[in-house]
Design a protein around this motif. Sequence first.
Motif, PDB file in Angstrom:
ATOM      1  N   ARG A 134       0.833  -1.203   0.000  1.00 12.80           N
ATOM      2  CA  ARG A 134       0.000   0.000   0.000  1.00 12.80           C
ATOM      3  C   ARG A 134       0.874   1.263   0.000  1.00 12.80           C
ATOM      4  N   VAL A 135       1.923   1.254   0.832  1.00 12.81           N
ATOM      5  CA  VAL A 135       2.796   2.434   0.935  1.00 12.81           C
ATOM      6  C   VAL A 135       3.577   2.639  -0.367  1.00 12.81           C
ATOM      7  N   TYR A 136       4.160   1.570  -0.924  1.00 13.21           N
ATOM      8  CA  TYR A 136       4.930   1.710  -2.168  1.00 13.21           C
ATOM      9  C   TYR A 136       4.018   2.170  -3.315  1.00 13.21           C
ATOM     10  N   ALA A 137       2.796   1.677  -3.338  1.00 19.36           N
ATOM     11  CA  ALA A 137       1.865   2.068  -4.407  1.00 19.36           C
ATOM     12  C   ALA A 137       1.547   3.559  -4.311  1.00 19.36           C
ATOM     13  N   GLU A 138       1.262   4.014  -3.122  1.00 15.60           N
ATOM     14  CA  GLU A 138       0.912   5.429  -2.934  1.00 15.60           C
ATOM     15  C   GLU A 138       2.102   6.331  -3.293  1.00 15.60           C
ATOM     16  N   LEU A 139       3.302   5.950  -2.849  1.00 16.84           N
ATOM     17  CA  LEU A 139       4.488   6.753  -3.158  1.00 16.84           C
ATOM     18  C   LEU A 139       4.730   6.794  -4.668  1.00 16.84           C
ATOM     19  N   SER A 140       4.546   5.662  -5.327  1.00 19.09           N
ATOM     20  CA  SER A 140       4.787   5.590  -6.773  1.00 19.09           C
ATOM     21  C   SER A 140       3.781   6.459  -7.519  1.00 19.09           C
ATOM     22  N   THR A 141       2.546   6.488  -7.039  1.00 23.28           N
ATOM     23  CA  THR A 141       1.523   7.331  -7.662  1.00 23.28           C
ATOM     24  C   THR A 141       1.864   8.808  -7.462  1.00 23.28           C
ATOM     25  N   ARG A 142       2.398   9.149  -6.303  1.00 22.63           N
ATOM     26  CA  ARG A 142       2.785  10.550  -6.053  1.00 22.63           C
ATOM     27  C   ARG A 142       3.935  10.984  -6.955  1.00 22.63           C
ATOM     28  N   LEU A 143       4.977  10.147  -7.054  1.00 22.10           N
ATOM     29  CA  LEU A 143       6.113  10.515  -7.908  1.00 22.10           C
ATOM     30  C   LEU A 143       5.658  10.627  -9.363  1.00 22.10           C
ATOM     31  N   THR A 144       4.837   9.678  -9.795  1.00 21.86           N
ATOM     32  CA  THR A 144       4.315   9.702 -11.162  1.00 21.86           C
ATOM     33  C   THR A 144       3.525  10.993 -11.394  1.00 21.86           C
ATOM     34  N   GLY A 145       2.698  11.362 -10.430  1.00 18.26           N
ATOM     35  CA  GLY A 145       1.898  12.587 -10.544  1.00 18.26           C
ATOM     36  C   GLY A 145       2.773  13.823 -10.665  1.00 18.26           C
ATOM     37  N   GLN A 146       3.857  13.838  -9.910  1.00 17.94           N
ATOM     38  CA  GLN A 146       4.776  14.984  -9.968  1.00 17.94           C
ATOM     39  C   GLN A 146       5.426  15.088 -11.348  1.00 17.94           C
ATOM     40  N   LEU A 147       5.855  13.938 -11.882  1.00 15.04           N
ATOM     41  CA  LEU A 147       6.489  13.933 -13.202  1.00 15.04           C
ATOM     42  C   LEU A 147       5.490  14.384 -14.272  1.00 15.04           C
ATOM     43  N   ILE A 148       4.265  13.912 -14.153  1.00 13.03           N
ATOM     44  CA  ILE A 148       3.232  14.281 -15.126  1.00 13.03           C
ATOM     45  C   ILE A 148       2.948  15.781 -15.044  1.00 13.03           C
ATOM     46  N   ALA A 149       2.896  16.294 -13.824  1.00 12.07           N
ATOM     47  CA  ALA A 149       2.599  17.720 -13.652  1.00 12.07           C
ATOM     48  C   ALA A 149       3.694  18.599 -14.255  1.00 12.07           C
ATOM     49  N   SER A 150       4.903  18.043 -14.416  1.00  8.78           N
ATOM     50  CA  SER A 150       6.009  18.825 -14.990  1.00  8.78           C
ATOM     51  C   SER A 150       5.860  18.991 -16.499  1.00  8.78           C
ATOM     52  N   GLY A 151       4.902  18.292 -17.094  1.00  6.39           N
ATOM     53  CA  GLY A 151       4.591  18.479 -18.514  1.00  6.39           C
ATOM     54  C   GLY A 151       5.380  17.575 -19.442  1.00  6.39           C
ATOM     55  N   THR A 152       5.014  17.651 -20.722  1.00  3.18           N
ATOM     56  CA  THR A 152       5.670  16.813 -21.744  1.00  3.18           C
ATOM     57  C   THR A 152       6.883  17.533 -22.323  1.00  3.18           C
ATOM     58  N   PRO A 153       7.884  16.843 -22.819  1.00  3.55           N
ATOM     59  CA  PRO A 153       8.044  15.399 -22.666  1.00  3.55           C
ATOM     60  C   PRO A 153       8.289  15.047 -21.199  1.00  3.55           C
ATOM     61  N   TYR A 154       7.677  13.948 -20.753  1.00  4.50           N
ATOM     62  CA  TYR A 154       7.813  13.598 -19.333  1.00  4.50           C
ATOM     63  C   TYR A 154       9.264  13.300 -18.969  1.00  4.50           C
ATOM     64  N   LEU A 155       9.993  12.696 -19.915  1.00  3.16           N
ATOM     65  CA  LEU A 155      11.433  12.461 -19.725  1.00  3.16           C
ATOM     66  C   LEU A 155      12.129  12.686 -21.061  1.00  3.16           C
ATOM     67  N   PRO A 156      13.432  13.046 -21.040  1.00  8.40           N
ATOM     68  CA  PRO A 156      14.162  13.200 -22.302  1.00  8.40           C
ATOM     69  C   PRO A 156      14.290  11.848 -23.020  1.00  8.40           C
ATOM     70  N   PRO A 157      14.607  11.870 -24.328  1.00  5.47           N
ATOM     71  CA  PRO A 157      14.771  10.618 -25.072  1.00  5.47           C
ATOM     72  C   PRO A 157      15.800   9.699 -24.405  1.00  5.47           C
ATOM     73  N   ASP A 158      15.545   8.419 -24.426  1.00  2.00           N
ATOM     74  CA  ASP A 158      16.443   7.370 -23.903  1.00  2.00           C
ATOM     75  C   ASP A 158      16.580   7.380 -22.369  1.00  2.00           C
ATOM     76  N   VAL A 159      15.857   8.248 -21.693  1.00  2.00           N
ATOM     77  CA  VAL A 159      15.988   8.315 -20.229  1.00  2.00           C
ATOM     78  C   VAL A 159      14.876   7.520 -19.540  1.00  2.00           C
ATOM     79  N   TRP A 160      15.236   6.795 -18.494  1.00  4.04           N
ATOM     80  CA  TRP A 160      14.260   6.139 -17.614  1.00  4.04           C
ATOM     81  C   TRP A 160      14.660   6.441 -16.177  1.00  4.04           C
ATOM     82  N   LEU A 161      13.744   6.251 -15.268  1.00  5.11           N
ATOM     83  CA  LEU A 161      14.029   6.472 -13.850  1.00  5.11           C
ATOM     84  C   LEU A 161      14.001   5.146 -13.106  1.00  5.11           C
ATOM     85  N   ASN A 162      14.971   4.966 -12.225  1.00  5.65           N
ATOM     86  CA  ASN A 162      14.999   3.793 -11.348  1.00  5.65           C
ATOM     87  C   ASN A 162      14.777   4.275  -9.917  1.00  5.65           C
TER      88      ASN A 162
END
Length: 298
Positions: free
Chosen positions: A178-206
Amino acid sequence: MHLNLLMGLLPFAHSLNIISSNDDGWAEINIRSLYNSLTSAGHSVVISAPADNQSGAGSLNTPPHKLILPCEFNSCPSGSSAYGHNASQPRFNYVHSHPATSMQYGINEFGPKFFDGEPHLAITGPNVGSNLDVEIFFSGTAGAATYAVKEASIPAIAFSGKSGKHTAWNDHEPLHSRVYAELSTRLTGQLIASGTPYLPPDVWLNVNYPDVSASSCANPDDFHFVLSRMFPAVPLITDDDVETCGSKHLPSERKVVDTSGCYASVSVGMASSKEDANATMQGVVLEKLGSFLTCLPD
Ligand SMILES: *[C@@H]1O[C@H](CO)[C@@H](O)[C@H](O)[C@H]1NC(C)=O
Ligand SMILES: *[C@@H]1O[C@H](CO)[C@@H](O)[C@H](O)[C@H]1NC(C)=O
Ligand SMILES: *[C@@H]1O[C@H](CO)[C@@H](O)[C@H](O)[C@H]1NC(C)=O
């Protein structure tokens, strides 16, 4: 019409089409908890994950084949077809192959039934167990995320959590899920709120989370996210990282999750090499996540 306009501005304004995978299997509870959390946040999510535990499969990708045995936790019967879905919930799909293959099927076969076009974002995990430095090369969680970036140019985030063991989807939901799911949704929401492109080409987050227990880090509000490196820097050889927290050397993700006080690491990787991205790319993510990130205590 006015109502539509209003709805567009309300919380669901940042609702995305998300393809979700993992390496622990479609019926492991972490991926189902995350589905519930992302869906509650307004996103349209489709799960496409291996029929079985595929921990350690890295980036392997081979055509799926008919099952001889049942899916993990008896979540599909023996003799089931090479891929399929929950009869009453077609957003839950299994693929009898590797994590990268299930990401491929999710993007090409299952996503289009629900999405208008390609998914906006690929999310993997939360993995049962950490994925730190060299483990990343063998991690199917990383393999599925980097597949989405490399082969389909879809921005991706891989989440992993130290706590817990493989748990069936229909078991009592553990606190860590439950805690990991909520945290992951928050981080995802923050990245989405930063607008497109969500990440530069070839970049992923670990992203890695430390232990969660009833007595420590039990509440998502206890957590802080820290920008990190996947691989520890080699003095005099590794280039400087982006400057933040008064330094040009980011902490390793292992150091972040091992610091007491509920610190989660966010590393910026290149999908083509599975190595750390350079200072410029780290800087883009630093800017995007902004005040969502904090510094480790001295
Ligand atoms: C999942 O697979 C990995 C790698 O083969 C193995 O180490 C682990 O014990 C498996 N976990 C379960 C619950 O079967
Ligand atoms: C399939 O979906 C139904 C309805 O949501 C649920 O009750 C059942 O446990 C699910 N089974 C699996 C393996 O996902
Ligand atoms: C940083 O990485 C990006 C992506 O690979 C590359 O385009 C850019 O030239 C690099 N910048 C520096 C300063 O090396």
